[in-house]
Design a protein around this motif. Structure first.
Motif, PDB file in Angstrom:
ATOM      1  N   LEU A 122       0.828  -1.186   0.000  1.00  0.00           N
ATOM      2  CA  LEU A 122       0.000   0.000   0.000  1.00  0.00           C
ATOM      3  C   LEU A 122       0.874   1.251   0.000  1.00  0.00           C
ATOM      4  O   LEU A 122       1.854   1.336   0.741  1.00  0.00           O
ATOM      5  CB  LEU A 122      -0.922   0.029   1.218  1.00  0.00           C
ATOM      6  N   VAL A 123       0.506   2.204  -0.843  1.00  0.00           N
ATOM      7  CA  VAL A 123       1.186   3.493  -0.929  1.00  0.00           C
ATOM      8  C   VAL A 123       0.182   4.564  -0.526  1.00  0.00           C
ATOM      9  O   VAL A 123      -0.908   4.638  -1.094  1.00  0.00           O
ATOM     10  CB  VAL A 123       1.696   3.760  -2.357  1.00  0.00           C
ATOM     11  N   GLU A 124       0.532   5.392   0.432  1.00  0.00           N
ATOM     12  CA  GLU A 124      -0.406   6.369   0.976  1.00  0.00           C
ATOM     13  C   GLU A 124      -0.095   7.776   0.488  1.00  0.00           C
ATOM     14  O   GLU A 124       1.013   8.270   0.641  1.00  0.00           O
ATOM     15  CB  GLU A 124      -0.373   6.344   2.498  1.00  0.00           C
ATOM     16  N   THR A 125      -1.081   8.404  -0.131  1.00  0.00           N
ATOM     17  CA  THR A 125      -0.961   9.810  -0.514  1.00  0.00           C
ATOM     18  C   THR A 125      -2.333  10.355  -0.868  1.00  0.00           C
ATOM     19  O   THR A 125      -3.282   9.595  -1.057  1.00  0.00           O
ATOM     20  CB  THR A 125      -0.021   9.999  -1.718  1.00  0.00           C
ATOM     21  N   THR A 126      -2.437  11.656  -0.937  1.00  0.00           N
ATOM     22  CA  THR A 126      -3.581  12.303  -1.552  1.00  0.00           C
ATOM     23  C   THR A 126      -3.174  12.721  -2.964  1.00  0.00           C
ATOM     24  O   THR A 126      -2.000  12.637  -3.342  1.00  0.00           O
ATOM     25  CB  THR A 126      -4.001  13.565  -0.774  1.00  0.00           C
ATOM     26  N   VAL A 127      -4.130  13.175  -3.761  1.00  0.00           N
ATOM     27  CA  VAL A 127      -3.848  13.834  -5.035  1.00  0.00           C
ATOM     28  C   VAL A 127      -4.701  15.095  -5.065  1.00  0.00           C
ATOM     29  O   VAL A 127      -5.914  15.027  -4.848  1.00  0.00           O
ATOM     30  CB  VAL A 127      -4.177  12.938  -6.247  1.00  0.00           C
ATOM     31  N   GLN A 128      -4.064  16.213  -5.287  1.00  0.00           N
ATOM     32  CA  GLN A 128      -4.737  17.512  -5.187  1.00  0.00           C
ATOM     33  C   GLN A 128      -5.333  17.717  -3.794  1.00  0.00           C
ATOM     34  O   GLN A 128      -6.331  18.379  -3.626  1.00  0.00           O
ATOM     35  CB  GLN A 128      -5.849  17.659  -6.226  1.00  0.00           C
ATOM     36  N   GLY A 129      -4.729  17.075  -2.797  1.00  0.00           N
ATOM     37  CA  GLY A 129      -5.245  17.154  -1.448  1.00  0.00           C
ATOM     38  C   GLY A 129      -6.519  16.367  -1.241  1.00  0.00           C
ATOM     39  O   GLY A 129      -7.153  16.452  -0.193  1.00  0.00           O
ATOM     40  N   SER A 130      -6.895  15.543  -2.221  1.00  0.00           N
ATOM     41  CA  SER A 130      -8.166  14.833  -2.209  1.00  0.00           C
ATOM     42  C   SER A 130      -7.972  13.340  -2.002  1.00  0.00           C
ATOM     43  O   SER A 130      -6.925  12.767  -2.332  1.00  0.00           O
ATOM     44  CB  SER A 130      -8.898  15.075  -3.534  1.00  0.00           C
ATOM     45  N   ALA A 131      -9.038  12.679  -1.503  1.00  0.00           N
ATOM     46  CA  ALA A 131      -9.020  11.234  -1.291  1.00  0.00           C
ATOM     47  C   ALA A 131      -9.433  10.449  -2.520  1.00  0.00           C
ATOM     48  O   ALA A 131      -9.324   9.218  -2.520  1.00  0.00           O
ATOM     49  CB  ALA A 131      -9.949  10.875  -0.129  1.00  0.00           C
ATOM     50  N   ILE A 132      -9.886  11.105  -3.592  1.00  0.00           N
ATOM     51  CA  ILE A 132     -10.406  10.356  -4.744  1.00  0.00           C
ATOM     52  C   ILE A 132      -9.260   9.920  -5.672  1.00  0.00           C
ATOM     53  O   ILE A 132      -9.206  10.267  -6.855  1.00  0.00           O
ATOM     54  CB  ILE A 132     -11.497  11.135  -5.502  1.00  0.00           C
ATOM     55  N   ILE A 133      -8.384   9.111  -5.121  1.00  0.00           N
ATOM     56  CA  ILE A 133      -7.192   8.628  -5.821  1.00  0.00           C
ATOM     57  C   ILE A 133      -7.547   7.936  -7.139  1.00  0.00           C
ATOM     58  O   ILE A 133      -6.926   8.165  -8.171  1.00  0.00           O
ATOM     59  CB  ILE A 133      -6.416   7.636  -4.930  1.00  0.00           C
ATOM     60  N   GLY A 134      -8.560   7.070  -7.086  1.00  0.00           N
ATOM     61  CA  GLY A 134      -8.904   6.283  -8.272  1.00  0.00           C
ATOM     62  C   GLY A 134      -9.350   7.119  -9.443  1.00  0.00           C
ATOM     63  O   GLY A 134      -9.188   6.706 -10.601  1.00  0.00           O
ATOM     64  N   SER A 135      -9.911   8.291  -9.176  1.00  0.00           N
ATOM     65  CA  SER A 135     -10.348   9.176 -10.250  1.00  0.00           C
ATOM     66  C   SER A 135      -9.216  10.018 -10.819  1.00  0.00           C
ATOM     67  O   SER A 135      -9.273  10.436 -11.978  1.00  0.00           O
ATOM     68  CB  SER A 135     -11.455  10.114  -9.753  1.00  0.00           C
TER      69      SER A 135
END
Length: 220
Positions: free
Chosen positions: A46-59
């Motif tokens: 598992l790799v932990e991060t946000t993207v754009q400060g958001s939790a919607i990594i899959g999108s």
């Protein structure tokens, strides 16, 4: 082994996480139960991060064993975390939700039919894959309308037999239609899958799980 879970009660787990072969990228908000089930089902780190400060990594990101394509609005700190595991390409412009508009495995990528040709070609070169601009069953956000590994591809059930055959010929792997979470055709919103295993949203029926196992070759 459990094959279904939720993300904080939400069965749309594919919106919040992204499986890339030997890693699964999850946001910090992921519960320990979600982490444990996902790690076990996919046999992945598992790799932990946000993207754009958001939790919607899959999108917001996708990729394969060669690299990760992520929204161009990702922060430097987020990109640095991803870069520890793969080369990273930033998807800029208005169509930057990479996980929504790209479906990819290690051989092919399908992209939103309105994506600029130059951008699609750049994605293909970066990920070392052939690229097809298409929709699945009329849904242009192909990253949410399907799921793919090098063993198989599952797509929205409204995809015609002709299109399924065309996709299979292009990809060189078995392609089937299916649903998730009790009838949702947006398969990618509720499924995390890799060559080693899968986990689906908690509302997914036994029949739907069987279809996933059939398409991806997990049946004994």
């Amino acid at each position: 082994m459990e094959r279904t879970t939720t993300f904080a009660g939400d069965p749309h787990i594919g919106v919040f996480a992204r499986a890339l072969d030997d890693i699964v990228i999850v946001p910090p908000e992921a519960t320990e139960e979600f982490r444990e089930k996902t790690r076990a089902a996919l046999d992945a780190e598992l790799v932990e991060t946000t993207v754009q400060g958001s939790a919607i990594i899959g999108s917001l990101l996708t990729g394969n064993r060669k690299g990760i394509v992520v929204s161009g609005l990702a922060a430097k700190e987020e990109i640095a975390i991803l870069a520890e595991y793969r080369e990273v390409m930033l998807l800029t412009g208005s169509m930057n939700a990479a996980g929504n508009v790209i479906l990819v495995n290690d051989k092919v990528a399908f992209v939103h039919p309105e994506m600029e040709k130059e951008v699609a070609e750049e994605i293909g070169s970066f990920l070392n894959v052939k690229v097809m601009a298409t929709a699945f069953g009329g849904i242009r956000t192909v990253g949410m309308a399907g799921a793919a590994t090098e063993k198989g591809i599952i797509v929205n059930p409204r995809t015609t037999d002709t299109d399924v055959a065309r996709i299979a010929e292009f990809a060189g792997v078995p392609v089937g239609t299916g649903t998730i979470n009790m009838g949702s055709g947006l398969v990618g919103t509720g499924l995390l899958v890799s060559p080693k295993g899968y986990i689906a949203g908690a509302q997914t029926s036994g029949f739907e799980l069987g279809r996933i196992e059939d398409v991806f070759g997990f049946l004994e």
